[in-house]
Design an enzyme around this catalytic site. Structure first.
Site, PDB file in Angstrom:
ATOM      1  N   THR A 167     -55.153  36.008 -43.102  1.00 45.97           N
ATOM      2  CA  THR A 167     -55.492  34.849 -43.941  1.00 45.97           C
ATOM      3  C   THR A 167     -56.999  34.802 -44.170  1.00 45.97           C
ATOM      4  OG1 THR A 167     -55.073  32.474 -44.258  1.00 45.97           O
ATOM      5  CG2 THR A 167     -55.692  33.141 -42.044  1.00 45.97           C
ATOM      6  N   ASN A 168     -57.505  33.673 -44.651  1.00 45.65           N
ATOM      7  CA  ASN A 168     -58.948  33.541 -44.878  1.00 45.65           C
ATOM      8  C   ASN A 168     -59.368  32.129 -44.483  1.00 45.65           C
ATOM      9  OD1 ASN A 168     -58.646  31.726 -47.289  1.00 45.65           O
ATOM     10  ND2 ASN A 168     -57.560  33.523 -48.030  1.00 45.65           N
ATOM     11  N   ARG A 169     -60.647  31.804 -44.665  1.00 47.25           N
ATOM     12  CA  ARG A 169     -61.159  30.548 -44.104  1.00 47.25           C
ATOM     13  C   ARG A 169     -61.015  29.338 -45.036  1.00 47.25           C
ATOM     14  NH1 ARG A 169     -66.730  30.681 -42.553  1.00 47.25           N
ATOM     15  NH2 ARG A 169     -66.189  28.786 -41.444  1.00 47.25           N
ATOM     16  N   SER A 170     -60.331  29.494 -46.156  1.00 46.51           N
ATOM     17  CA  SER A 170     -60.221  28.353 -47.066  1.00 46.51           C
ATOM     18  C   SER A 170     -59.376  27.240 -46.448  1.00 46.51           C
ATOM     19  CB  SER A 170     -59.577  28.806 -48.374  1.00 46.51           C
ATOM     20  OG  SER A 170     -59.298  27.683 -49.167  1.00 46.51           O
TER      21      SER A 170
END
Ligand code: CTP
Length: 407
Positions: free
Chosen positions: A211-214
């Site tokens: 995933t990512n940090r959004s």
């Protein structure tokens, strides 16, 4: 965000009134000066003394000596913004007809500052044509009315009429104040918007994912502000953004992976006027996601573990462009404007909202943001401000660009 603002909370006689003292505390904690007015029937659900203790000022009620000479006028003059919560069908009906048969209504009639209504009532009362007419008239008169929530009612059954969750009311109030402060002309009545928010997750095995940090905060701010400004909003959010408050009235679709986001964006894009792709999409997914937990001793050798990734589709680039105003984001850590300009062309969109995510105080997961709005012939860097503030300025800029293109 509310620091130094004079907020008046008008409480009317619905069962949801029992939740308002807590809401008042939230406003005080956020830095607002708060005063309260109660209608006579509100006093059956919650006492004036509760609010006096919380706000350190006697509420405006009938038959009680006030420190102010003409109490309802003094309160109206003191108020920067007012919120009626819960707003009963009865108080809205009276106000819309200019009836001022109690202190709270008299104060409301004397207000020249913006007024936000948060209705709560039985679903049949909400659905009554008289209530609908009154709500329409309140909006035509320039007031803002939040939609009630759907859920368990005090009557013991499900229906539309519940007071929204306190966090959603708080978000509405922030958006309402920001719209009134920054862009009084923001009016998205008649516009249909599709907004994506959050960060996608790509399954590796049943317990692990990429995933990512959004966080989804920027996209949620856009969706909430757009709704409050009169727009009809569909929000496609990712699972990790599920805990952020969404205003009732927004159509919500929840997805996990980039592929699901792709499918839902394509399914909902057709009839939209404005499409805003603020979700952070994983560019890659596992080529071989597995259904059983991956075991260390079966996978790794002395070179470590290699996972084969395959590229996800570029959703924004793939969406049909005709008939909508399309907006993409560019989260960059360097050459922000240059990369933003390239994305404007590469993705074929009308606007790129570029931000520098290397600065921890803005961008991913922060409450503030600083962005540059890039279009074919303009570049506008906004001040660093709350994500709600960015959403208001951005939507006002989009509204301007659309109306210019129609001339
Ligand atoms: N985007 C998309 N589908 C993807 C990747 C990105 O729709 N597979 C959208 C994002 O929602 C955003 C815009 O494209 O609105 C730019 O996303 P960003 O991650 O900044 O750029 P990428 O296209 O992924 O390019 P790069 O990672 O090389 O910067």
């Amino acid at each position: 965000m509310l620091k130094g603002l004079n907020l008046t909370v008008v409480v009317t006689g619905g069962i949801a009134a029992y939740k308002v003292p807590d809401f008042v505390r939230t406003l005080i904690k956020a830095g607002a000066n708060v005063r309260v007015a109660l209608t006579p029937s509100a006093k059956q659900f919650v006492t004036p003394f509760t609010f006096e203790v919380l706000t350190k000022y006697p509420p405006l009620v009938e038959d009680v000596q006030s420190p102010d000479t003409v109490a309802h006028i003094a309160l109206a003059d003191w108020t920067d913004y007012a919120i009626v919560v819960p707003a009963t069908a009865n108080t809205m009906a009276k106000f819309v007809n200019g009836i001022a048969d109690n202190e709270a209504l008299s104060m409301m009639l004397a207000l020249d500052s913006p007024l936000l209504f948060v209705p709560a009532m039985n679903e049949k009362m909400w659905a009554n044509p008289a209530t609908k007419r009154n709500v329409d008239q309140l909006r035509l008169d320039g007031h803002t009315v939040v939609e009630p929530d759907t859920g368990f009612l005090a009557e013991g059954y499900e229906g539309k009429g519940r007071m929204p969750a306190p966090e959603a009311i708080f978000q509405s109030l922030l958006a309402f104040i920001t719209i009134n402060k920054q862009a009084k002309t923001l009016d998205l009545t008649g516009y249909r918007l599709l907004v994506s928010a959050g960060g996608t997750t790509e399954k590796l095995d049943p317990v692990r994912f990429l995933t990512n940090r959004s966080s989804g905060k920027m996209g949620l701010a856009i969706a909430n502000v757009a709704l409050l400004a009169g727009g009809q909003v569909t929000l496609v959010r990712t699972e990790n953004a599920k805990n952020l408050p969404v205003l009732p009235g927004i159509e919500v679709v929840t997805v996990k992976s980039a592929q699901e986001l792709y499918d839902k964006m394509h399914a909902h894009v057709t009839d939209k006027d404005i499409v805003i792709m603020s979700a952070a999409v994983s560019d890659y997914r596992s080529a071989n996601p597995v259904n059983q937990k991956m075991k260390k001793d079966q996978l790794s050798n002395q070179d470590g573990l290699s996972i084969q990734l395959t590229e996800n589709p570029d959703i924004l680039a793939s969406l049909p462009k005709a008939g909508h105003y399309m907006v993409g984001f560019a989260a960059e850590t360097q050459n922000v404007i240059e990369y933003g300009r390239n994305k404007l062309v590469k993705k074929g969109v009308d606007m790129i909202v570029a931000n520098d995510v290397s600065d921890q105080t803005i961008g991913f997961n922060a409450d503030d943001n600083q962005v540059t709005l890039i279009t074919k012939d303009s570049e506008r860097t906004l001040e660093k401000q709350s994500k709600i503030g960015v959403a208001v300025e951005m939507l006002a800029h989009i509204q301007d660009n659309i109306s210019k293109s129609k001339k």
